[in-house]
Design an enzyme around this catalytic site. Structure first.
Site, short mmCIF file in Angstrom:
data_model
loop_
_atom_site.label_atom_id
_atom_site.label_comp_id
_atom_site.label_asym_id
_atom_site.label_seq_id
_atom_site.Cartn_x
_atom_site.Cartn_y
_atom_site.Cartn_z
N GLN B 103 -8.86 16.00 -7.64
CA GLN B 103 -7.71 16.42 -6.69
C GLN B 103 -7.25 17.60 -6.33
OE1 GLN B 103 -3.15 15.17 -5.89
NE2 GLN B 103 -4.21 14.28 -7.67
N SER C 47 5.32 16.94 -11.58
CA SER C 47 4.32 15.70 -11.02
C SER C 47 3.56 16.07 -10.05
CB SER C 47 5.50 14.63 -10.53
OG SER C 47 4.74 13.68 -10.33
N GLU C 48 2.00 15.99 -10.40
CA GLU C 48 0.99 16.69 -9.76
C GLU C 48 1.06 16.31 -7.92
OE1 GLU C 48 -2.55 14.61 -11.13
OE2 GLU C 48 -2.25 12.64 -9.67
N ASN C 49 1.89 15.51 -7.61
CA ASN C 49 1.96 15.32 -6.12
C ASN C 49 2.86 16.01 -5.45
OD1 ASN C 49 3.66 13.70 -7.95
ND2 ASN C 49 4.09 12.32 -6.07
N SER C 89 1.06 22.94 -6.13
CA SER C 89 0.98 21.97 -7.05
C SER C 89 -0.11 22.14 -8.15
CB SER C 89 1.11 20.38 -6.81
OG SER C 89 1.34 19.64 -8.17
#
Lengths: 214, 227, 214, 227
Positions: B103, C47-49, C89
């Protein structure tokens, strides 16, 4: 030979800035171009220190000490403008998002090399700022400068003698004597100021000039 | 007058051509331009490369593009979610090319494209299967993988508020990939919940400056209409 | 042998989260750790998002569809929290700004290799998400997992058999049977659950265990 | 309670040691942490490497550090401004090391450090003096220069508002290098004009998340006192 005033040089560049363009104007003479872009062109000016939508100078007494342009002059923000940090600002510049940049120059070569940040005088610490990023990043790079040095030496040369800002980056040169395009076949005259002839302008140009395309 | 407000989802996505690389924002169910995706599905270009973090669930979003056979290649970091079926189906039948990207590497490759960088060295995936065949190099005794910029023809993103200059804000974690994708495509189209007057957005709180956005389209209830 | 329940495993990890830490909890069992961090620890969850300061689940009916965590569950934001995009992030994750990450795993090797994203089954499309970035970027990487597979096979091995998430990245392993540290000399027992003996735990561990430091 | 509010400028900068690499935010006269710099000058560590876009004017800011002989090496993109003298003086007498970095490359090297990347390929400076001795490479027929991440021991930055979690906002173009420098140092100290309660800043408009900031110090009029 006829030579444009500084104001008329800026005015000439302004004529070519299209409606809706994102434009970065370099320190000095290029900054003046904004004064001559007519109000019906909705041009959005970028300042490398992190502004899109740079507006005119503030009224006296209304300066915000943090709100300056790249030339360290106080500015304002137009409605619709916004702020961002250095990384985002140079992403815009380097990433090809600006339509036009107008920079000053010491020298420009026949193949569009730009020399604008250093002479061969090494006694002073050199300064480059954001010029190299603009040079490689703007979709269209215009140079605005006097055709010759104060001593009458040509600034348009077969090869730059000063250190380069970027290699093969210039698209168009606006001087007090002419407008030139950098093309694959060489420097082509776009227009000559007043009654100047190609021969007259060629005589003060270090690189060969091609006649205007008919 | 600068006016980037588009007249409809359908017109906005009509720029997408067969074979295009299309980035689509969103993470899980958050910040996905669902109406633009639906308009794209109806426009039905072929052989698309889709770059997105996920691959849609059930019949929704990207899953509907996979179902309709519009996708030649899918690049994402997490294709499986609860209820996702179409990526698995296309993958198993071998009818699409699939590339898995960690990601952070996916996001950074997108940012690099927008920022005019050609490539970067990341520690992510070093020594793993996902770095196989890639150039690696040590810096200060640590291993890094060379990853290149990822450009797109079109980016479909979702904002919360937008104006005629293309400035955007987002809703909470709905930002995710949307701001970086906006910078990496030749054409960026933003679906927004609300269009505001130029000058209404706080210039300190604009997340995507308008320079990165070509068209802003107000949500028009396209999914309700198709239901 | 005594084995902790899932709740007690999460509770055990929670005990080691220091006050003021920036923490990322992986999907699944690791997410539960937050439930057991006592209120006097002011832990900030990432949180990665794109969230710092993740709060508890919202009251029914008050969910914001865009405000989810990495596991796609609805969450809230604590006062002092903020939002950012994917690039920022993952800069936090990869750049060494998170104090602790807690991840689940399929396998961990004696040298701290982590295998958490794929088995050797290639019939399904693989998924990796942000695990590889966390693996290389968190200052301290803790694994929370059952000591053995459902079939009783060891998950702690001399070398991982499944594809790696990261090489030499794990600092500590919390299982239902023991807590182990990855050290330069190998896996060292930090503590054994209940009355479990080193021999008992060794028998279900694929790599040699060193006794606790005295 | 997480409380990153520092008690004084002097205490905050006492972490800087001889030989440290110190990043200092600001562009021209905008967004400079002038009080932190003054506190650093009084603390007077030796052999500093200073990374900043400019080098101060007259006797102000970084110029005062150069004047006091605290700087061993200066890295910047634009050392000369109207009224700047000390960088020129130290340069001409050969008493400092000076490294010129194009502004975008300087900023991107700082960002890379904060983002955990080792290096990147940029087109900036390709074919120029500032790329001499550096590794270059072609991607898709275009030349790029390899540039490495730039880390610091301490970053001194200036925000507008800050809270006890370390969250920061900025004033207009006062952002410049401050947000990226905050990410690239082991210790980041922010001078702010106003301290607000945790929760008062709009979570959509926080520019520097608190995770990047170690200490927030309210301006205390240090420069007035020294006048």
């Amino acid at each position: 030979m006829q030579a444009l005033s500084k104001e008329d040089m800026a005015r000439r560049v302004a004529r070519d800035i299209p409606d809706g363009a994102y434009v970065n104007l370099g320190i000095g003479m290029p900054t003046q171009v904004a004064n001559y872009v007519s109000d019906d062109r909705h041009v959005i000016y970028h300042s490398e220190n992190g502004i899109l939508g740079v507006g005119p100078a503030p009224a006296p007494g209304e300066e915000n000490p943090d709100l300056i342009n790249a030339g360290k002059q106080f500015v304002t923000l137009l409605p619709g403008g916004c702020y961002f940090d250095n990384a985002d600002s140079f992403a815009m510049m380097r990433g090809g998002h600006l339509d036009i940049a107008v920079l000053g120059a010491f020298q420009v070569s026949a193949s569009g090399d730009l020399a604008s940040w250093a002479t061969n005088d090494l006694s002073e610490p050199p300064a480059v700022g954001g010029a190299m990023d603009l040079a490689v990043g703007a979709r269209r790079l215009c140079v605005l400068m006097k055709h010759c040095t104060r001593d009458g030496e040509p600034k348009i040369l077969p090869e730059c003698e000063y250190p380069l800002t970027g290699k093969g980056v210039v698209n168009r040169i606006y001087t007090d004597l002419a407008v030139l395009d950098v093309t694959d076949s060489g420097l082509r005259v776009v227009e000559l100021v007043g009654d100047n002839t190609l021969e007259q302008v060629q005589a003060v140009t270090g690189a060969p000039l091609l006649p205007p395309e008919s | 007058m600068i006016n980037k407000i588009g007249s409809s989802m359908a017109e906005a996505v009509s720029v997408v051509k067969d074979g295009d690389v299309v980035m689509i924002g969103g993470f899980g169910s958050s910040g996905i331009p669902l109406e633009l995706i639906e308009a794209l599905r109806r426009h039905a270009p072929k052989d698309l490369t889709i770059i997105s973090n996920n691959a849609g669930v059930a019949e929704e979003g990207i899953a509907s593009l996979l179902r309709d056979g519009l996708v030649r290649k899918m690049m994402c970091s997490f294709p499986r979610s609860k209820g996702s079926v179409w990526l698995q189906k296309r993958y198993k039948e071998g009818s699409i090319e699939f590339e898995l990207v960690p990601q952070g590497t996916l996001g950074e490759r997108i940012r690099a494209a927008g920022a005019g960088l050609a490539a970067f060295y990341t520690p992510t995936a070093y020594g793993t299967l996902l770095a196989e065949g890639k150039e690696t190099r040590e810096f200060n005794g640590r291993g890094y993988v060379l990853e290149t910029a990822l450009h797109a023809d079109v980016a479909l993103i979702r904002g919360e508020k937008g104006d005629a200059w293309g400035n955007l804000t987002y809703n909470t974690a709905g930002r995710n990939f949307n701001p970086s994708m906006a910078t990496a495509a030749r054409t960026t189209i933003a679906e927004v919940k609300q269009i505001v007057e130029v000058g209404d957005l706080d210039p300190e709180a604009v997340v995507t400056p308008g320079i990165f956005v070509d068209t802003v389209v107000l949500q028009e209830g396209l999914l309700d209409a198709s239901a």
